[in-house]
Design a protein around this motif. Structure first.
Motif, mmCIF file in Angstrom:
data_model
loop_
_atom_site.group_PDB
_atom_site.id
_atom_site.type_symbol
_atom_site.label_atom_id
_atom_site.label_comp_id
_atom_site.label_asym_id
_atom_site.label_seq_id
_atom_site.Cartn_x
_atom_site.Cartn_y
_atom_site.Cartn_z
ATOM 1 N N THR A 263 -2.585 -1.944 4.886
ATOM 2 C CA THR A 263 -2.969 -0.588 4.506
ATOM 3 C C THR A 263 -2.456 0.391 5.545
ATOM 4 O OG1 THR A 263 -4.824 0.789 3.766
ATOM 5 C CG2 THR A 263 -5.192 -0.537 5.727
ATOM 6 N N TYR A 264 -2.400 1.665 5.174
ATOM 7 C CA TYR A 264 -2.112 2.745 6.109
ATOM 8 C C TYR A 264 -3.423 3.297 6.659
ATOM 9 C CZ TYR A 264 2.889 3.534 5.047
ATOM 10 O OH TYR A 264 4.255 3.434 4.938
ATOM 11 N N ALA B 221 0.844 -1.193 0.000
ATOM 12 C CA ALA B 221 0.000 0.000 0.000
ATOM 13 C C ALA B 221 0.876 1.239 0.000
ATOM 14 C CB ALA B 221 -0.919 0.022 1.225
ATOM 15 N N TRP C 253 -12.548 1.907 10.100
ATOM 16 C CA TRP C 253 -11.850 0.936 9.272
ATOM 17 C C TRP C 253 -12.552 -0.409 9.347
ATOM 18 C CZ3 TRP C 253 -9.256 -3.346 11.449
ATOM 19 C CH2 TRP C 253 -8.990 -3.270 12.830
ATOM 20 N N GLN D 3 -9.373 -1.741 5.089
ATOM 21 C CA GLN D 3 -9.585 -0.426 4.493
ATOM 22 C C GLN D 3 -9.927 0.586 5.578
ATOM 23 O OE1 GLN D 3 -13.004 0.168 1.999
ATOM 24 N NE2 GLN D 3 -12.196 2.029 1.078
#
Length: 289
Positions: free
Chosen positions: A70-71, A18, A130, A113
């Motif tokens: 993911t960040y 990501a 998230w 996400q």
């Protein structure tokens, strides 16, 4: 169309990656450092600086291979999920893992996400929502305030499915995504009782509507700039749907792949769509977006 930077990690396969998001309101500049985080088959997480062409950080928050990463929306945290269903939240500043969540334990994480939210939205403090999705058709939705070290479970979804069909080596993936143009709604596709995409409201705690699909989806992406949804299928088909005004308009189907369309990604502008299959990467331009 040339290779600019390449990072190699010997004897390990990169399972997921990501880009670090840019801070809101900050325009990119040539000197700005760009970062990519990658998850590997040995359970490690590595952060690479593209501008300096070097690895900056290596962490080992997982005992199993990583399957999703993911960040956070501000880039201050890294969320990673493993083949064993464990989700870890780690700080790229300190290299420390601050949360380990075992709610999906036993089933590989397929999607992680993050999205921004309004303060006190959905009855929880913090600035981020998230979700985590696992291959057993379960989706968990969380509210977080990373500065206050808070992480609260808001909703838990389990989608029913019949027994796996004979002759199918692996079931279609369970995929979920927050809807960028419909606040508080997420979209889910996966193996189930029907071949469809489900729109679920986090406020009403119910499925708002369903869209029939020609087959079980193998990839999913929602445009961040316009009400478009792209879905890939196992028979080399890519479908593009315009979802507003509802009901959805006539689907546009495209061929061109040599195998299962296992990846769909809209560009941040929403004007281009990247799709991938076994040995082909295609870039599509959305002329009407």
């Amino acid at each position: 169309m040339e290779l600019v930077v390449q990072f190699q990690v010997l004897n390990q396969s990169c399972q997921c990656l990501a880009w670090k998001p840019r801070p809101v309101g900050v325009w990119p500049c040539p000197s700005e450092s760009q970062h990519v985080v990658a998850g590997y088959s040995d359970g490690t997480v590595r952060v690479f600086s593209v501008s300096r062409t070097e690895m900056e950080l290596k962490m080992h928050p997982h005992a199993a291979a990583l399957t999703a990463i993911t960040y956070s929306t501000d880039g201050e945290m890294i969320l990673s999920g493993g083949k064993d269903g464990i989700v870890a939240i780690s700080s790229p500043r300190t290299g420390m893992t601050i949360h380990v969540l075992a709610d999906h334990k036993g089933s590989p994480i397929t999607v992680l996400q993050c999205t921004r939210k309004q303060y006190h939205d959905l009855g929880v403090e913090g600035g981020e929502l998230w979700l985590a999705t696992s291959s057993d058709r379960r989706v968990s939705i969380w509210g977080s305030d990373w500065l206050q070290d808070k992480c609260e479970l808001l909703d838990w979804l389990s989608f029913p499915a019949p027994a796996g069909p004979e002759g199918l080596n692996s079931l279609p993936p369970s995929l979920a995504a927050f809807c960028p143009w419909e606040h508080g709604v997420l979209v889910y596709v996966g193996f189930g009782l029907q071949k469809e995409a489900l729109f679920y409201s986090l406020r009403k705690k119910q499925v708002l509507r369903k869209i029939s699909l020609p087959d079980f989806a193998t990839s999913l992406s929602l445009s961040p700039a316009a009400p478009f949804m792209a879905i890939g299928f196992g028979d080399r088909l890519l479908r593009l749907l315009r979802l507003q005004p509802y009901p959805a308009g006539d689907p546009q189907d495209y061929a061109g792949h040599d195998d299962t369309v296992h990846l769909c990604r809209f560009a941040p502008s929403g004007r281009r769509l990247l799709t991938a299959s076994h040995s082909a990467v295609l870039v599509w331009e959305l002329t009407g977006a």
